[in-house]
Design a protein around this motif. Structure first.
Motif, PDB file in Angstrom:
ATOM      1  N   PRO A 197      -1.608  19.781  -8.515  1.00  0.00           N
ATOM      2  CA  PRO A 197      -1.501  18.348  -9.459  1.00  0.00           C
ATOM      3  C   PRO A 197      -1.668  17.232  -8.356  1.00  0.00           C
ATOM      4  N   VAL A 198      -1.843  16.025  -9.066  1.00  0.00           N
ATOM      5  CA  VAL A 198      -1.967  14.856  -8.052  1.00  0.00           C
ATOM      6  C   VAL A 198      -0.487  14.779  -7.720  1.00  0.00           C
ATOM      7  N   LEU A 199      -0.148  14.090  -6.632  1.00  0.00           N
ATOM      8  CA  LEU A 199       1.105  13.859  -6.068  1.00  0.00           C
ATOM      9  C   LEU A 199       1.342  12.395  -5.844  1.00  0.00           C
ATOM     10  N   ILE A 200       2.508  11.795  -6.393  1.00  0.00           N
ATOM     11  CA  ILE A 200       2.843  10.550  -6.385  1.00  0.00           C
ATOM     12  C   ILE A 200       4.079  10.730  -5.660  1.00  0.00           C
ATOM     13  N   ALA A 201       4.327  10.053  -4.404  1.00  0.00           N
ATOM     14  CA  ALA A 201       5.545  10.039  -3.567  1.00  0.00           C
ATOM     15  C   ALA A 201       5.926   8.860  -3.209  1.00  0.00           C
ATOM     16  N   TRP A 202       7.170   8.311  -2.510  1.00  0.00           N
ATOM     17  CA  TRP A 202       7.465   7.434  -1.851  1.00  0.00           C
ATOM     18  C   TRP A 202       7.600   7.744  -0.356  1.00  0.00           C
ATOM     19  N   ALA A 203       7.381   6.780   0.600  1.00  0.00           N
ATOM     20  CA  ALA A 203       7.484   7.103   1.939  1.00  0.00           C
ATOM     21  C   ALA A 203       7.552   5.589   2.651  1.00  0.00           C
ATOM     22  N   ASP A 204       7.768   5.826   3.963  1.00  0.00           N
ATOM     23  CA  ASP A 204       8.039   4.577   4.714  1.00  0.00           C
ATOM     24  C   ASP A 204       6.980   4.777   5.769  1.00  0.00           C
ATOM     25  N   ARG A 205       7.036   3.633   6.750  1.00  0.00           N
ATOM     26  CA  ARG A 205       5.914   3.606   7.563  1.00  0.00           C
ATOM     27  C   ARG A 205       6.131   4.582   8.738  1.00  0.00           C
ATOM     28  N   ALA A 206       7.315   5.012   8.978  1.00  0.00           N
ATOM     29  CA  ALA A 206       7.533   5.963  10.028  1.00  0.00           C
ATOM     30  C   ALA A 206       6.861   7.364   9.612  1.00  0.00           C
ATOM     31  N   GLU A 207       6.865   7.834   8.259  1.00  0.00           N
ATOM     32  CA  GLU A 207       6.413   9.037   7.863  1.00  0.00           C
ATOM     33  C   GLU A 207       4.911   8.737   7.486  1.00  0.00           C
ATOM     34  N   PHE A 208       4.625   7.608   6.946  1.00  0.00           N
ATOM     35  CA  PHE A 208       3.256   7.707   6.549  1.00  0.00           C
ATOM     36  C   PHE A 208       2.646   6.091   7.072  1.00  0.00           C
ATOM     37  N   PRO A 209       2.125   6.096   8.097  1.00  0.00           N
ATOM     38  CA  PRO A 209       1.804   4.902   8.800  1.00  0.00           C
ATOM     39  C   PRO A 209       0.810   3.941   8.307  1.00  0.00           C
ATOM     40  N   ARG A 210       0.058   4.482   7.162  1.00  0.00           N
ATOM     41  CA  ARG A 210      -0.927   3.568   6.435  1.00  0.00           C
ATOM     42  C   ARG A 210      -0.258   2.658   5.304  1.00  0.00           C
ATOM     43  N   VAL A 211       1.099   2.875   4.946  1.00  0.00           N
ATOM     44  CA  VAL A 211       1.605   1.851   4.209  1.00  0.00           C
ATOM     45  C   VAL A 211       2.503   1.131   5.339  1.00  0.00           C
ATOM     46  N   ARG A 212       2.071  -0.056   5.454  1.00  0.00           N
ATOM     47  CA  ARG A 212       2.650  -0.829   6.617  1.00  0.00           C
ATOM     48  C   ARG A 212       2.304  -2.292   6.162  1.00  0.00           C
ATOM     49  N   GLY A 213       3.269  -3.343   6.578  1.00  0.00           N
ATOM     50  CA  GLY A 213       3.169  -4.693   6.610  1.00  0.00           C
ATOM     51  C   GLY A 213       3.160  -5.018   4.895  1.00  0.00           C
ATOM     52  N   ASP A 214       1.928  -5.702   4.681  1.00  0.00           N
ATOM     53  CA  ASP A 214       1.661  -5.803   3.296  1.00  0.00           C
ATOM     54  C   ASP A 214       1.130  -5.038   2.465  1.00  0.00           C
ATOM     55  N   ILE A 215       0.767  -3.718   2.891  1.00  0.00           N
ATOM     56  CA  ILE A 215       0.271  -2.533   2.170  1.00  0.00           C
ATOM     57  C   ILE A 215       1.308  -1.756   1.377  1.00  0.00           C
ATOM     58  N   GLU A 216       1.207  -2.009   0.072  1.00  0.00           N
ATOM     59  CA  GLU A 216       2.407  -1.513  -0.514  1.00  0.00           C
ATOM     60  C   GLU A 216       2.065  -0.104  -1.206  1.00  0.00           C
ATOM     61  N   GLY A 217       0.780   0.412  -0.996  1.00  0.00           N
ATOM     62  CA  GLY A 217       0.444   1.761  -1.534  1.00  0.00           C
ATOM     63  C   GLY A 217      -0.951   2.176  -1.185  1.00  0.00           C
ATOM     64  N   ILE A 218      -1.291   3.441  -1.262  1.00  0.00           N
ATOM     65  CA  ILE A 218      -2.535   3.999  -0.797  1.00  0.00           C
ATOM     66  C   ILE A 218      -2.876   5.052  -1.993  1.00  0.00           C
ATOM     67  N   GLY A 219      -3.786   4.968  -2.471  1.00  0.00           N
ATOM     68  CA  GLY A 219      -4.272   6.017  -3.350  1.00  0.00           C
ATOM     69  C   GLY A 219      -5.736   6.557  -3.089  1.00  0.00           C
ATOM     70  N   GLY A 220      -5.882   7.807  -3.492  1.00  0.00           N
ATOM     71  CA  GLY A 220      -7.175   8.462  -3.393  1.00  0.00           C
ATOM     72  C   GLY A 220      -7.090   9.723  -3.770  1.00  0.00           C
ATOM     73  N   SER A 221      -8.450  10.399  -4.036  1.00  0.00           N
ATOM     74  CA  SER A 221      -8.656  11.791  -4.520  1.00  0.00           C
ATOM     75  C   SER A 221      -9.609  12.517  -3.793  1.00  0.00           C
ATOM     76  N   THR A 222      -9.376  13.695  -3.910  1.00  0.00           N
ATOM     77  CA  THR A 222     -10.361  14.701  -3.380  1.00  0.00           C
ATOM     78  C   THR A 222     -11.595  15.550  -4.345  1.00  0.00           C
ATOM     79  N   SER A 223     -12.754  15.289  -3.607  1.00  0.00           N
ATOM     80  CA  SER A 223     -13.791  15.545  -4.699  1.00  0.00           C
ATOM     81  C   SER A 223     -14.437  16.883  -4.328  1.00  0.00           C
ATOM     82  N   LEU A 224     -14.849  17.761  -5.543  1.00  0.00           N
ATOM     83  CA  LEU A 224     -15.645  18.879  -5.031  1.00  0.00           C
ATOM     84  C   LEU A 224     -17.166  18.880  -5.844  1.00  0.00           C
ATOM     85  N   GLU A 225     -18.173  19.685  -5.309  1.00  0.00           N
ATOM     86  CA  GLU A 225     -19.499  19.730  -5.699  1.00  0.00           C
ATOM     87  C   GLU A 225     -20.007  20.974  -5.824  1.00  0.00           C
TER      88      GLU A 225
END
Length: 284
Positions: free
Chosen positions: A171-199
């Motif tokens: 299932p798609v995961l929706i989670a909360w994290a801080d910069r220490a755990e997930f460095p891509r959420v930093r400064g004014d970046i309040e979230g990151i979303g994306g998906s994995t594709s198959l062919e």
């Protein structure tokens, strides 16, 4: 003579009575005049007070930094605004097939998701579910809430997922994290979303099968404490869910998928066009 004196006394009494009655009438008229003048004064005072309050409110809406001292699009004085409900607008996709078809999830199957509430701000108890509902209503995709999980975000940013059709998609995961755990959420970046594709049958068969949305718990906790904070935080989660289902950024302030938050409370007309195209993908 006694009769004459009594007659004169009676006449003086009548004259005095008439004068007293006239004075009483004049006094009542003066009182009514004072009341009318007092009523007009009250109306003028109330009107001036309302005018001053209206001026202060207008200045606060137009120039919030005058009242709050906080500049920029995240100032307390800003209010979330509704997007245009009709019309057309720009939209873009994160991935397309060689023939130009936007890559999205299978529209004939629900998008399953789980939530890890660890670190979730108290004011965000219903935030994720509310945002998911808004995206489902705007796109036509069906989302299935599979409950809570202890799974933590995948640092690759796309939620991992199966690498071949034989593997079951998580299932798609929706989670909360801080910069220490997930460095891509930093400064004014309040979230990151994306998906994995198959062919599974070549590039034209590409589709998304799972993904993740990671929310900046510190930044959104601060935002939720501000005026209109909930509506604006929900818009941010909707923006990331837009990435999840396949929308890319567009440089248009009238669209929720703009790179920077522009104050919109929901999807703009271009966003909705893009969601409709994603929903029109073939079933697999």
């Amino acid at each position: 003579m006694g009769i004459v004196r009594r007659a004169r006394a009676w006449m003086r009494y009548r004259q005095m009575s008439r004068r007293l009655a006239e004075l009483d009438r004049l006094d009542r008229g003066a009182q009514r005049g004072r009341k009318r003048r007092l009523g007009r004064a009250n109306l003028i005072f109330i009107g001036c007070a309302l005018a001053v309050l209206g001026l202060v409110y207008g200045l606060g809406r137009a120039f919030p930094s005058l009242l709050t001292g906080i500049p920029g699009p995240w100032s307390v004085g800003d209010s979330a605004r509704e997007p245009s409900p009709t019309g057309t607008g720009p939209h873009a996709f994160l991935m397309t097939t060689p023939t130009g078809r936007p890559v999205g999830y299978d529209p004939c199957r629900p998008i399953h998701y789980v939530l890890n509430p660890s670190g979730q701000p108290d004011a965000a108890a219903n935030l994720v579910q509310d945002a998911v509902h808004q995206v489902a209503a705007a796109s036509g995709f069906t989302f299935a809430d599979d409950g809570v999980t202890q799974q933590r975000p995948d640092l690759s940013g796309d939620g991992g997922g199966p690498r071949s059709p034989r593997q079951n998609a998580q299932p798609v995961l929706i989670a909360w994290a801080d910069r220490a755990e997930f460095p891509r959420v930093r400064g004014d970046i309040e979230g990151i979303g994306g998906s994995t594709s198959l062919e599974p049958a070549g590039p034209e068969s590409a589709r998304y099968v799972t993904g993740q949305v990671v929310l900046n718990r510190d930044g959104l906790a601060e935002l939720l404490n501000r005026r209109d904070g909930y509506v604006r935080a929900r818009a941010i989660v909707m923006h990331e869910l837009g990435h999840l289902v396949g929308l890319d950024h567009v440089n248009a302030p009238g669209e929720l998928m703009a790179p920077n938050y522009t104050g919109l409370a929901g999807f703009g007309p271009g966003d909705r066009e893009g969601l409709a195209r994603l929903r029109a993908s073939p079933c697999w």
